[in-house]
Design a protein around this motif. Structure first.
Motif, short mmCIF file in Angstrom:
data_model
loop_
_atom_site.label_atom_id
_atom_site.label_comp_id
_atom_site.label_asym_id
_atom_site.label_seq_id
_atom_site.Cartn_x
_atom_site.Cartn_y
_atom_site.Cartn_z
N ASP A 1 0.77 -1.05 -0.02
CA ASP A 1 -0.09 0.08 -0.05
C ASP A 1 0.84 1.10 -0.07
N PHE A 2 0.76 1.95 -0.98
CA PHE A 2 1.87 3.30 -1.23
C PHE A 2 1.06 4.67 -1.31
N PRO A 3 0.36 5.09 -0.08
CA PRO A 3 -0.09 6.54 -0.26
C PRO A 3 1.08 7.42 -0.13
N TYR A 4 1.52 7.74 -1.20
CA TYR A 4 2.90 8.37 -1.08
C TYR A 4 2.57 10.02 -0.83
N LEU A 5 1.52 10.53 -1.12
CA LEU A 5 1.63 11.73 -0.56
C LEU A 5 1.17 11.85 0.90
N GLN A 6 0.44 10.99 1.50
CA GLN A 6 0.37 10.86 2.83
C GLN A 6 1.63 10.51 3.63
N ILE A 7 2.34 9.61 2.97
CA ILE A 7 3.60 9.59 3.74
C ILE A 7 4.55 10.56 3.73
N ALA A 8 4.60 11.48 2.60
CA ALA A 8 5.44 12.67 2.44
C ALA A 8 5.01 13.62 3.58
N LYS A 9 3.60 13.85 3.58
CA LYS A 9 2.87 14.72 4.80
C LYS A 9 3.45 14.23 6.14
N ASP A 10 3.37 12.87 6.28
CA ASP A 10 3.60 12.43 7.69
C ASP A 10 5.13 12.81 7.95
N TYR A 11 5.95 12.62 6.82
CA TYR A 11 7.34 12.89 7.20
C TYR A 11 7.66 14.36 7.61
N GLU A 12 6.75 15.38 6.77
CA GLU A 12 6.95 16.68 7.12
C GLU A 12 6.55 16.84 8.54
N LYS A 13 5.39 16.32 8.94
CA LYS A 13 4.99 16.59 10.37
C LYS A 13 5.93 16.21 11.25
N ALA A 14 6.70 14.75 11.02
CA ALA A 14 7.54 14.38 12.02
C ALA A 14 8.98 15.14 12.18
N GLY A 15 9.08 15.95 11.28
CA GLY A 15 10.13 17.04 11.72
C GLY A 15 11.35 16.54 10.52
N PHE B 1 11.91 4.07 7.96
CA PHE B 1 10.78 4.81 7.95
C PHE B 1 9.66 4.50 7.21
N MET B 2 9.89 3.95 5.99
CA MET B 2 8.94 3.42 5.22
C MET B 2 8.11 2.26 5.84
N ARG B 3 8.78 1.60 6.77
CA ARG B 3 8.10 0.52 7.39
C ARG B 3 7.39 0.82 8.58
N SER B 4 7.64 2.01 9.14
CA SER B 4 6.94 2.39 10.43
C SER B 4 5.76 3.12 10.04
N THR B 5 4.78 2.61 10.95
CA THR B 5 3.18 3.27 10.84
C THR B 5 2.91 4.52 11.25
N ASP B 6 3.98 4.81 12.17
CA ASP B 6 3.60 6.17 12.97
C ASP B 6 5.16 6.94 12.63
N LYS B 7 5.26 7.71 11.72
CA LYS B 7 6.19 8.49 11.31
C LYS B 7 7.07 9.36 12.48
N VAL B 8 5.67 10.24 13.15
CA VAL B 8 6.20 11.20 14.15
C VAL B 8 6.92 10.37 15.24
N THR B 9 6.27 9.37 15.63
CA THR B 9 7.10 8.40 17.00
C THR B 9 8.38 7.76 16.29
N ALA B 10 8.44 7.29 15.03
CA ALA B 10 9.51 6.76 14.61
C ALA B 10 10.67 7.70 14.67
N LEU B 11 10.36 8.97 14.35
CA LEU B 11 11.59 9.81 13.92
C LEU B 11 12.10 10.45 15.44
N ALA B 12 11.04 10.44 16.30
CA ALA B 12 11.06 10.87 17.71
C ALA B 12 12.19 9.87 18.34
N GLU B 13 12.09 8.65 17.97
CA GLU B 13 12.60 7.82 18.82
C GLU B 13 14.04 7.75 18.07
#
Ligand SMILES: O=C(O)c1ccccc1N[C@@H]1O[C@H](COP(=O)(O)O)[C@@H](O)[C@H]1O
Length: 466
Positions: free
Chosen positions: A70-84, A244-256
């Motif tokens: 499943d590859f919602p590329y736009l959502q993934i990119a927006k989540d990365y942005e929110k994750a910092g 990051f691609m495999r993490s469901t929660d990018k904010v938490t993954a990047l924070a960790e």
């Protein structure tokens, strides 16, 4: 044939096919007509004190096969942005990585952070293409290009105002990158001959890259320990894909991965109705602000008093004033029972001192940042806190616009950060500047009213940083 040679071969064929549809000359003309409003944003953003993250959007890779069914590329990119994320890398190579130019183009439009086109650049045609698709940087792989090609491609990119991430794997390739006067060198931890990954490769190679060149570690980065090791070796950025691609929660993954930070206090400003108070009581920020100065958010002292009555007592109240007569400020403090006064106009040190003599509240002096001198000027202020906001002529505050944060990097005092903070940029702001508090206002409104979804989103993001 090695995978890299295969990829280069198929890329050449792809480029030739593209040239039949749009010639290089046509592409150059289109590029000449396009205005680059944010020249070299990619490298500007990577020049920070602490490590930056370049997060990758990729569906598949030759070593791992399909990474994201499943590859919602736009959502993934927006989540990365929110994750910092500082930047986003988008795979456009279609055969082995199942990438697409469409992903790049749409992502570049959807986010405010710079986007790198990750492809196998073998022809100048691809650099013009990348620029027209909205990329802020391209990848140049030393193993595929001669020094002359690297130099020529870098010069073209320079003319367009986009950056080159020049990728090397060993000392010889780093020398090639240096000969091509690369300003950003990425050391790949993956050996493309056998796909083995070792993050110590970039650590071993660190000493061969001078300090004035941005050093990026690429591939195989998985843990907070990896990031800490890179930090210790003065690596400016980590390019991370699969983790990051495999993490469901990018904010938490990047924070960790980033590691512990001091989470700032949170203020929501411009509270002006009972409905706003109801939203605020549910999320319990540290502070809220009542605008008591001329503004579309202005409320009367009496209404502020009534709203304070309904507010949970642990939430502190800030009265925002702009060049108000001192006696009116003092009356408002008493009537509303304010905890803090925010002076958002041209109030002087004498004004602050007089207010101090007459009240016991905390005093925050807002500084609307024109340049670094403005910050330096206020370092010895008698105010309890400085609040830094965006400067716009004839607008006192609430611009919803971000200012150039680089001026704050050496600020010695704890400060409140304001100016266009939103769910898109707040994590990056907090990591980069470590503010004592963040002040959020216009971006959490819809049709002029506070929006519970937007406020909840900010609170949820901040919660995941703890
Ligand atoms: O928000 C207003 O209308 C306002 C009016 C006059 C002075 C200050 C005001 N707001 C302050 O502006 C900053 C940043 O707001 P934004 O996030 O950029 O909208 C914040 O400190 C507010 O307290």
């Amino acid at each position: 044939m090695m995978i890299l040679d295969k990829l280069a071969d198929s890329t050449r064929k792809r480029v030739e096919a593209c040239k039949k549809k749009i010639s290089l000359e046509q592409l150059k003309r289109q590029a000449a007509e396009k205005e680059n409003k944010q020249a070299f944003l990619f490298e500007k953003m990577l020049k920070t004190k602490d490590i930056s993250f370049i997060c990758e959007v990729k569906k598949a890779s030759p070593s791992k096969g399909i990474i994201a069914e499943d590859f919602p590329y736009l959502q993934i990119a927006k989540d990365y942005e929110k994750a910092g994320a500082t930047a986003i890398s988008v795979l456009t190579e279609p055969e082995c990585f199942l990438g697409s130019d469409v992903y790049l183009q749409e992502i570049a439009q959807a986010v405010d952070i710079p986007v790198l086109r990750k492809d196998f650049t073998v022809d100048e045609y691809q650099i013009y293409e990348a620029y027209l698709l909205g990329a802020s940087a391209v990848l140049l792989i030393c193993a595929l290009l001669s020094v002359e090609q690297l130099l020529r491609f870098r010069t073209i990119a320079d003319e367009l105002g986009i950056s080159c991430l020049v990728e090397a794997h060993d000392k010889d390739e780093i020398e090639k990158a240096l000969a091509a006067k690369a300003r950003i060198i990425g050391v790949n931890n993956r050996d493309l001959r056998d796909f083995t990954v070792n993050i110590n490769n970039s650590i071993r190679m660190r000493e061969y890259v001078p300090d004035d060149i941005i050093f990026v570690s690429e591939s195989g980065i998985k843990t907070a320990q990896d990031i800490e090791a890179l930090r210790q070796h003065n690596v400016q950025a980590a390019l991370i894909g699969e983790t990051f691609m495999r993490s469901t929660d990018k904010v938490t993954a990047l924070a960790e991965l980033f590691g512990k930070i001091q989470v700032p206090k949170i203020k929501f400003c411009g509270i002006k109705s009972q409905a706003d108070v109801a939203i605020i009581n549910k999320v319990e920020p540290d502070y809220i602000g009542f605008i008591l100065a001329p503004s579309k958010r202005q409320i009367t002292v009496e209404l502020a008093r009534q709203l304070k009555d309904k507010l949970k007592p642990q939430i502190k109240t800030v009265g925002v004033f702009v060049d108000e007569a001192l006696e009116n400020v003092i009356t408002a403090i008493k009537t509303i029972q304010l905890d803090v006064v925010q002076l958002h106009g041209n109030e002087t040190e004498e004004y602050i001192e007089e207010l101090r003599q007459n009240t016991a509240v905390d005093i925050w002096k807002a500084v609307r940042v024109k340049n670094i001198r403005e910050i330096e000027k206020w370092q010895n202020s008698g105010a309890d806190k400085l609040l830094f906001d965006t400067y716009r002529p004839a607008v006192a505050g609430g611009t919803g616009e971000v200012f150039d944060w680089s001026v704050l990097e050496n600020c010695q005092r704890p400060f409140v950060l304001a100016g266009g903070l939103s769910s898109k940029n707040i994590v990056k702001a907090v990591r980069r500047l470590s503010p004592w508090a963040v002040d959020i206002n216009s971006t959490v409104e819809t049709d002029g009213n506070k929006d519970s979804e937007k406020i909840n989103e900010i609170m949820a993001i901040m919660e995941r940083l703890r």
